[in-house]
Design an enzyme around this catalytic site. Structure first.
Site, short mmCIF file in Angstrom:
data_model
loop_
_atom_site.label_atom_id
_atom_site.label_comp_id
_atom_site.label_asym_id
_atom_site.label_seq_id
_atom_site.Cartn_x
_atom_site.Cartn_y
_atom_site.Cartn_z
N HIS A 299 -9.13 1.58 -38.50
CA HIS A 299 -9.13 0.64 -37.28
C HIS A 299 -10.03 1.06 -36.31
CE1 HIS A 299 -7.02 -2.88 -35.78
NE2 HIS A 299 -7.31 -2.49 -34.70
N ASP B 169 2.48 -7.86 -30.43
CA ASP B 169 1.21 -7.65 -30.08
C ASP B 169 0.12 -8.86 -30.30
OD1 ASP B 169 -1.31 -6.00 -29.89
OD2 ASP B 169 -1.50 -6.58 -31.95
N ARG C 264 -3.76 -10.89 -23.13
CA ARG C 264 -4.79 -9.83 -22.31
C ARG C 264 -6.09 -10.28 -22.50
NH1 ARG C 264 -3.88 -5.38 -25.99
NH2 ARG C 264 -5.48 -4.49 -24.56
N SER D 158 -1.34 -1.52 -28.72
CA SER D 158 -1.70 -2.61 -29.58
C SER D 158 -2.16 -2.05 -30.89
CB SER D 158 -2.98 -3.23 -28.90
OG SER D 158 -3.43 -4.27 -29.56
N LYS E 245 0.17 -2.05 -34.54
CA LYS E 245 -0.13 -2.87 -35.97
C LYS E 245 -0.05 -1.76 -37.11
CE LYS E 245 -3.62 -4.69 -33.96
NZ LYS E 245 -4.03 -5.40 -32.85
N1 URA Z 1 -8.18 -3.70 -30.77
C1 URA Z 1 -6.67 -4.20 -30.94
O1 URA Z 1 -6.29 -4.43 -31.92
N2 URA Z 1 -6.23 -3.99 -29.66
C2 URA Z 1 -6.64 -4.08 -28.51
O2 URA Z 1 -6.04 -4.06 -27.49
C3 URA Z 1 -8.29 -3.68 -28.32
C4 URA Z 1 -8.85 -3.62 -29.61
#
Ligand code: URA
Length: 460
Positions: free
Chosen positions: A84, A163, A170, A185, A189
């Site tokens: 990620h 999320d 956000r 966040s 995930k």
């Molecule tokens: N990527 C994400 O998945 N969440 C965030 O808050 C910022 C970048």
């Protein structure tokens, strides 16, 4: 146990930590639509100002991960590795790295996001391929993972729905760039998507949510700690985001640039980062090599043999993408001449572009002589959003062909009147403002900037 959101906001405003129970209650109530956005926005802003303790961040992550389904990948044999990125400009590493891992026999189940603020999103890039779907049922997700060896999907409504709601909130309340909020966040995930091991690409610089190295390292450490507590091994690569990664910024342009790397070429910094992340992921898998050099050679071999490219096309096909269109576009990249801006002494340059995009290309010229010294990269991201490659409002529709081809990198010499980028857009009315924004993002100086490495640090 019931609470009042007012009291929780008040507590956070006064820097008192929230308890596990309170956080669980708040996430459940919000996900189920019983808390209004304005109260959650106030809480997010209080977190932005006052931060969260490690415990609070972990409770928040777990509550968000458990707000929906938790994917069970146990039907797929072997250790599942995920990656990620914290978000950047021109970041197409997933499109390169996932097929490499699949070609090496490492199952990679990836949930990706859409563009957020000035940053691009892998799902938007994937959906620029005609016909490609990025939302799958759990059955389809597992079948593609089994058949192709990797799958890259948009976060479904069922997975970490808290999320999904908070991410959108956000984005419009200026509360993205907060370490506990980004860490929870991303990690919620990753935990819900079921991978055993995770490589994080934590971006640092003017085109990232973390602008300096210290905060990028703090964010990385926070996510490693959450991983530890949840029993997942996490490695974080801190990488430079002070200029776009590679040459392409947009959607289809980035998919094509990723294919270039998979076919053995590509811009050096982009290639270096992709190779590094692929090596880290391989080393976390059941197919880890004895040493890094061996791992690197294995990664290079699947590119040389065409196996990674073949896996990439297999995934796009399985997801419904028109690979004939894509292959044709990739094969038909041609060199197009670009005129100079009035300076007869400069030679014309040619730029590699696919014919459908050539119809909408506009050069952007340097306004003075010197070296490209610095880049306010978020502004490059905003210029590409203005061209139609991203969303200014949630409901905006992306133009898959819009974007920017950056012709010069930091440290390159430029001459007044020389093209430094090519814009692609169907909407000519946005060109003057987008050009101004893009040019203002770059500082041109007589001095050459110090060379920087794309990989700043690796935390294990
Ligand atoms: N990527 C994400 O998945 N969440 C965030 O808050 C910022 C970048």
């Amino acid at each position: 146990m019931g609470y009042r959101m007012y009291d929780l906001i008040e507590k956070k405003k006064r820097k008192d930590p929230l308890s596990e129970e309170e956080i669980r209650w708040m996430i459940r109530e919000y996900t189920e639509g019983r808390l209004p956005d304005y109260q959650m926005s106030a809480l997010m802003m209080a977190v932005w100002f006052n931060g969260m303790t490690d415990e609070e961040t972990t409770y928040l992550t777990m509550a968000m991960a458990r707000s929906g389904d938790m994917l069970d990948l146990s039907a797929i044999p072997g250790t599942k590795v995920d990656k990620h990125s914290t978000g950047g400009i021109g970041d197409k590493t997933t499109l390169v790295v996932a097929p490499i891992l699949a070609a090496l026999g490492v199952p990679t189940a990836k949930m990706s996001g859409r563009g957020l603020g000035f940053t691009g999103g892998t799902v938007d890039k994937l959906e620029s391929i005609p016909g490609l779907r990025s939302e799958f049922s759990e059955e389809e997700f597992l079948r593609i993972l089994k058949d192709v060896g990797f799958v890259d999907a948009a976060q479904t409504k069922a997975l970490a729905p808290a999320d999904k709601l908070l991410y959108a909130l956000r984005d419009v309340t200026a509360t993205v760039d907060s370490i506990p909020l980004i860490a929870s966040s991303i990690m919620s995930k990753k935990l819900a998507a079921g991978a055993d091991r995770i490589v994080l690409d934590v971006k640092c610089g003017s085109g990232a949510f973390m602008q300096d190295r210290e905060s990028a390292v703090a964010l990385a450490r926070q996510m490693i700690r959450i991983g530890d507590l949840a029993g997942r091994k996490v490695v974080a690569v801190i990488s430079d985001m002070n200029q776009p990664l590679g040459h392409a910024v947009g959607n289809l342009v980035e998919v094509l640039e990723a294919l270039e790397v998979l076919s053995g070429g590509g811009e050096e910094r982009l290639r270096t980062l992709c190779m590094e992340i692929a090596v880290e992921m391989l080393q976390l898998s059941d197919h880890a090599r004895q040493d890094r050099e061996e791992a690197k050679a294995a990664v290079e071999e699947v590119i040389r043999s065409g196996a990674a490219m073949e896996r990439c096309m297999a995934f796009y096909r399985a997801a419904g993408g028109d690979t004939e269109y894509l292959e044709k576009a990739f094969r038909n990249i041609k060199e197009y001449p670009v005129t100079m801006d009035g300076d007869e002494t400069l030679e014309a340059v040619t730029v590699p572009t696919v014919p459908i995009m050539a119809e909408t290309m506009t050069p952007v010229y340097a306004k003075e002589d010197g070296f490209l010294f610095a880049c306010d990269n978020a502004e490059v991201g905003m210029a590409s959003v203005m061209l139609g490659a991203g969303r200014a409002k949630k409901e905006d529709v992306i133009d898959p062909l819009a974007g920017i081809l950056i012709l010069k990198k930091l440290g390159d010499p430029v001459r007044k009147g020389e093209p430094i980028a090519i814009f692609f857009t169907k909407d000519e009315s946005v060109l003057p403002a987008a050009k101004e924004r893009f040019l203002a993002a770059y500082t041109i100086s007589e001095k050459k900037p110090e060379e920087t490495s794309v990989i700043l640090e690796i935390l294990r």
